[in-house]
Design an enzyme around this catalytic site. Sequence first.
Site, PDB file in Angstrom:
ATOM      1  CE  LYS A 149      33.329  26.075  32.548  1.00 56.83           C
ATOM      2  NZ  LYS A 149      32.670  27.394  32.391  1.00 56.83           N
ATOM      3  NE  ARG A 153      31.017  26.421  36.285  1.00 56.65           N
ATOM      4  CZ  ARG A 153      31.935  25.552  36.723  1.00 56.65           C
ATOM      5  NH1 ARG A 153      31.569  24.370  37.196  1.00 56.65           N
ATOM      6  NH2 ARG A 153      33.211  25.855  36.645  1.00 56.65           N
ATOM      7  N   GLY A 175      35.084  34.701  26.039  1.00 58.76           N
ATOM      8  CA  GLY A 175      34.359  35.500  25.051  1.00 58.76           C
ATOM      9  C   GLY A 175      32.889  35.197  25.092  1.00 58.76           C
ATOM     10  CG  MET A 220      26.538  34.864  29.525  1.00 58.25           C
ATOM     11  SD  MET A 220      24.967  34.160  29.956  1.00 58.25           S
ATOM     12  CE  MET A 220      25.425  33.177  31.362  1.00 58.25           C
ATOM     13  NE  ARG A 253      40.565  25.476  31.762  1.00 62.21           N
ATOM     14  CZ  ARG A 253      40.051  26.686  31.655  1.00 62.21           C
ATOM     15  NH1 ARG A 253      39.048  26.896  30.827  1.00 62.21           N
ATOM     16  NH2 ARG A 253      40.509  27.685  32.352  1.00 62.21           N
ATOM     17  CG  HIS A 280      59.298  42.334   2.557  1.00 57.38           C
ATOM     18  ND1 HIS A 280      60.378  42.829   3.269  1.00 57.38           N
ATOM     19  CD2 HIS A 280      59.811  41.533   1.589  1.00 57.38           C
ATOM     20  CE1 HIS A 280      61.496  42.365   2.730  1.00 57.38           C
ATOM     21  NE2 HIS A 280      61.176  41.579   1.711  1.00 57.38           N
ATOM     22  CB  SER A 314      60.600  21.988  -6.384  1.00 57.15           C
ATOM     23  OG  SER A 314      60.426  22.766  -5.225  1.00 57.15           O
ATOM     24  CG  ASN A 352      55.744  31.700  -1.998  1.00 62.49           C
ATOM     25  OD1 ASN A 352      54.980  31.176  -1.184  1.00 62.49           O
ATOM     26  ND2 ASN A 352      56.988  32.036  -1.720  1.00 62.49           N
ATOM     27  CB  CYS A 405      60.248  25.267  -2.190  1.00 61.43           C
ATOM     28  SG  CYS A 405      60.014  25.714  -3.900  1.00 61.43           S
ATOM     29  CE1 TYR A 452      61.721  19.417  -1.507  1.00 60.01           C
ATOM     30  CE2 TYR A 452      61.861  17.369  -2.754  1.00 60.01           C
ATOM     31  CZ  TYR A 452      61.945  18.752  -2.696  1.00 60.01           C
ATOM     32  OH  TYR A 452      62.235  19.468  -3.819  1.00 60.01           O
TER      33      TYR A 452
HETATM   34  P1  ADP Z   1      35.017  30.060  33.400  1.00 59.49           P
HETATM   35  O1  ADP Z   1      34.687  29.190  32.263  1.00 59.49           O
HETATM   36  O2  ADP Z   1      35.169  31.492  33.043  1.00 59.49           O
HETATM   37  O3  ADP Z   1      36.139  29.517  34.243  1.00 59.49           O
HETATM   38  P2  ADP Z   1      33.246  28.999  35.357  1.00 59.49           P
HETATM   39  O4  ADP Z   1      31.913  28.511  34.944  1.00 59.49           O
HETATM   40  O5  ADP Z   1      34.262  27.955  35.567  1.00 59.49           O
HETATM   41  O6  ADP Z   1      33.727  30.074  34.336  1.00 59.49           O
HETATM   42  O7  ADP Z   1      32.973  29.813  36.688  1.00 59.49           O
HETATM   43  C1  ADP Z   1      33.522  31.009  37.115  1.00 59.49           C
HETATM   44  C2  ADP Z   1      33.894  30.906  38.594  1.00 59.49           C
HETATM   45  O8  ADP Z   1      32.754  30.531  39.353  1.00 59.49           O
HETATM   46  C3  ADP Z   1      34.923  29.837  38.851  1.00 59.49           C
HETATM   47  O9  ADP Z   1      35.802  30.292  39.830  1.00 59.49           O
HETATM   48  C4  ADP Z   1      34.118  28.673  39.349  1.00 59.49           C
HETATM   49  O10 ADP Z   1      34.864  27.837  40.169  1.00 59.49           O
HETATM   50  C5  ADP Z   1      33.013  29.373  40.120  1.00 59.49           C
HETATM   51  N1  ADP Z   1      31.824  28.533  40.161  1.00 59.49           N
HETATM   52  C6  ADP Z   1      31.130  28.065  39.121  1.00 59.49           C
HETATM   53  N2  ADP Z   1      30.122  27.284  39.526  1.00 59.49           N
HETATM   54  C7  ADP Z   1      30.180  27.265  40.877  1.00 59.49           C
HETATM   55  C8  ADP Z   1      29.413  26.609  41.880  1.00 59.49           C
HETATM   56  N3  ADP Z   1      28.394  25.823  41.568  1.00 59.49           N
HETATM   57  N4  ADP Z   1      29.758  26.814  43.152  1.00 59.49           N
HETATM   58  C9  ADP Z   1      30.791  27.616  43.473  1.00 59.49           C
HETATM   59  N5  ADP Z   1      31.562  28.238  42.582  1.00 59.49           N
HETATM   60  C10 ADP Z   1      31.262  28.076  41.287  1.00 59.49           C
HETATM   61 MG    MG Z   2      36.315  27.885  35.079  1.00 60.67          MG
END
Ligand code: ADP
Ligand code: MG
Length: 901
Positions: free
Chosen positions: A30, A100, A109, A111, A344, A464, A787, A791, A857, A877
């Site tokens: 990110k 974020r 998973g 925060m 991404r 199995h 060969s 396993n 194999c 192979y």
């Molecule tokens: P995730 O990795 O779960 O996608 P994000 O960090 O991308 O989490 O954020 C969760 C939501 O909050 C997303 O919809 C993102 O666009 C929004 N968001 C994050 N930062 C901002 C920001 N600075 N202003 C407005 N929306 C935000």
């Molecule tokens: Mg996001």
Amino acid sequence: MKPNKEKYVYFFGDGKAEGTATMKDLLGGKGANLAEMTSIGLPVPPGFTISTEACEYFNTHNGNLPKQLEDEVLNTLTRLEETMGAKLGDNENPLLVSVRSGAAQSMPGMMDTVLNLGLNLNSVEALIKKSKNERFAWDSYRRFIQMFGDVVMDVPHHEFEKALQSVKDETDKVFDTELNVDDLKEVISRYLVVYKRFTNEEFPTDPKAQLFKAIIAVFNSWNNERAIKYRQMNDIRGLLGTAVNVQTMVFGNMGDTSGTGVAFTRDPSTGENNFYGEYLMNAQGEDVVAGIRTPKSIETLKNVNPKVYNQLVEIRDILENHYHDMQDLEFTIQEGKLFMLQTRNGKRTVFSWLRSQVEMVEEGLIDEKTAVSRVPAGEFNKLFAPILDNNDISNKNIKEVAKGLNASPGGACGHIYFTADKAEEVAKLGKSVILVRTETSPEDIQGMAVSKGVVTSRGGMTSHAAVVARGMGCPCVSGVSEIIVNEKKKTMNIGELSFNEGDYLSIDGFSGAIYGEKIAVKPSEIVQVLDGTMKEEDSLLFKNYNKFMNYVEDIKQLGVRTNADTPKDVKMAVSFGADGIGLCRTEHMFFGGQRIQSIRKMILADNLIEREAALNELLPMQRSDFEEIFRALDGRAATVRLLDPPLHEFLPNDHTSRHELALDLGVSVEKIAQKITELHEFNPMLGFRGCRLAIIYPEILKMQVRAIIEASLNVQAEGVKVIPEIMIPLVGNYKEFNFCKKHALEVIESIFEERKESIEYKIGTMIEVPRASITADEIAHEAEFFSFGTNDLTQMTCGFSRDDAASFLGHYVGDTDKQFYDYDPFATIDIDGVGKLVQMASKLGRSVRPTIKLGICGEHGGDPKTIDFCQKIGLNYVSCSPFRVPIARLAAAQAVIKNKK
Ligand code: ADP
Ligand code: MG
Ligand code: MG
């Protein structure tokens, strides 16, 4: 750019950034992409990224931050405040930020994001003045307390929900949007009480204290259970930690000219080159994905705000041209102005991978090598599986009745039967069968082969049933613990529901879902074209597949053969691009029809004459089996393994079959029982099997060699090239090999003599006993190929039997604290142990016979990580089951690309 440990914080904003897209390891995906988007001039709200190295420091220093980090964060915050002309949580002109998380690989998973950080009772007043929108400001504050409490301080989410609901109830309101300013203030005061009750402290009012608490919570979340489990399940290793992004808030919830959305530059499900996305006006953050309101499709944004829509379309092109791949992006519109919040590489189905990569090659966006390197080999087999018709499910509103493991992909529908025999019987009548068993065993193979799908109530992903079904390309859901099978009564129960033999069941091997009804199934178009039931020009999927496999073929070096024992499997494998057979297990041919009776006769024989008589019955059957296989191979090589399993596997183990056999062979039931007792072994895996059978009963070997060579000559006479390779199993000592080879040569020479014709052939061995690896040079004097039977080699090298390892192996590779093996050694070769033996034996073999042919194999032959290893050590192979041939070809090409870097 070399990371500088003295620097932990990287600024982005106003068209300039200290990071770049290549710095994912340091800034997380990110953060790196926010920096990159900033540099290429896209409208990104300014902010800064705290590096993954800071997280690593934190995690390895008892939760202390690096000394200079606080200063660095504060200094960069000042820079951000100057850029924005506002101060974090200020009473006059407040800057609000989001915090974020974001690791190098995207990882749910960890925060959750905290939005609106910086608010308190003073700054909220300032926000009211600035936005002239009182409700918006109080609602933002309410959301912030809830998110901060929940995400940073672990206050139970439902406690906040309860407080919110209580205000709604008291004011007779149903939706959040109906709450007015006074209601929101009341909610906030109740939130603050909840917060204090669970944290024993007041809600922090100092914006900087809020910020540091949030940063530390993100660092801590790197090692929470969810995150660790996710990394393990997705094989994410070697990362330092998560980065933290602190970014200026933009507000999609400022009214009807504001909004937020997500989009893909191409369709993530089909790959079509079509802008794909959704948005909601007057919404913030996750509202779009949370399903509170139904989001609108991106095209309709044209009507709402054409300027922003056109800008987004332009950004879509900029991003694809910049990243050369499909992007998944997040955006927010604040009072008619567009902001980019994330981009991404888009996650997508394998169908979308294939189409998007082929089309990008054709658009000139990427080269073929790039396309090949990206498509995930581990998912490739999903292209070939039949699929449940989703329209049918939604039209009839069908609900799943149970869920198990998605052991082998594909959809299937049919009538349930509870034994392999019954499955065979009704499949012959043309019925679609779903075989449901508590668990399966080798005896069930024929029944599985005729079934559309297999369900077991016990067993995991390497049971199995799962392994065999994947090998066959047969959809399978394993370990459905809710299912209770009663084989005697021919019924099965799923909770309250009860099913009888013959009832309909549908299964989805992609998801593990089980449905108690009939659902239409569509075969994969690729398979339909390959078997001639669909025209190539009618299937875009096939055309793309074909183009893609041409790229693969140009790159790969390893041969890819198949493990196949029937003409049908061979044909399938050849259509998938197999270069030949790497392992033909002759014993599998002994199970069908009359064959099993003859082999039982052979086993029960009291002397050589009786045994040879039984073998003579088998000879023509075996010969014609080979003829059909050689024809299907059409000029490709075939490695045929001589009889391998312990003989008791051929004898019936239930009472009725023993009686039938006794009647059939005209011997007493006692005799059969006695023979079974005689053949009983405490440890059959290490017992009387493999070349040991040929050494005690050379007549078995002679019959098999005769069948192979005569079949080769017969098919050669038809004008089809045949390349037979005779493989002696389970050799541990060169003398065993030489003994078997001598007997084989005698037969071959006598055939050549009799028929006055000959054919080129090879005799080699399977290397599957550790002793053979260690003495491979001695064996290579006479053996023309090795060969690696990985396993057995794994069982004998690691010292655990595949059939019994399930009870502990899960802990060996599945538990977070006991990573004794990186991967299941029966799925991915144990490189440091078994792999070392393979490498050593290859070297020893080549030292004596430089032209020796080396292959592998066994289950591992279709595993991408193992294939990478085989490429590295220079094998000729790999060989795998027919349905894995395309994966293996792709993995072989990827291994070339990876190992060149
Ligand atoms: P995730 O990795 O779960 O996608 P994000 O960090 O991308 O989490 O954020 C969760 C939501 O909050 C997303 O919809 C993102 O666009 C929004 N968001 C994050 N930062 C901002 C920001 N600075 N202003 C407005 N929306 C935000
Ligand atoms: Mg996001
Ligand atoms: Mg073996």
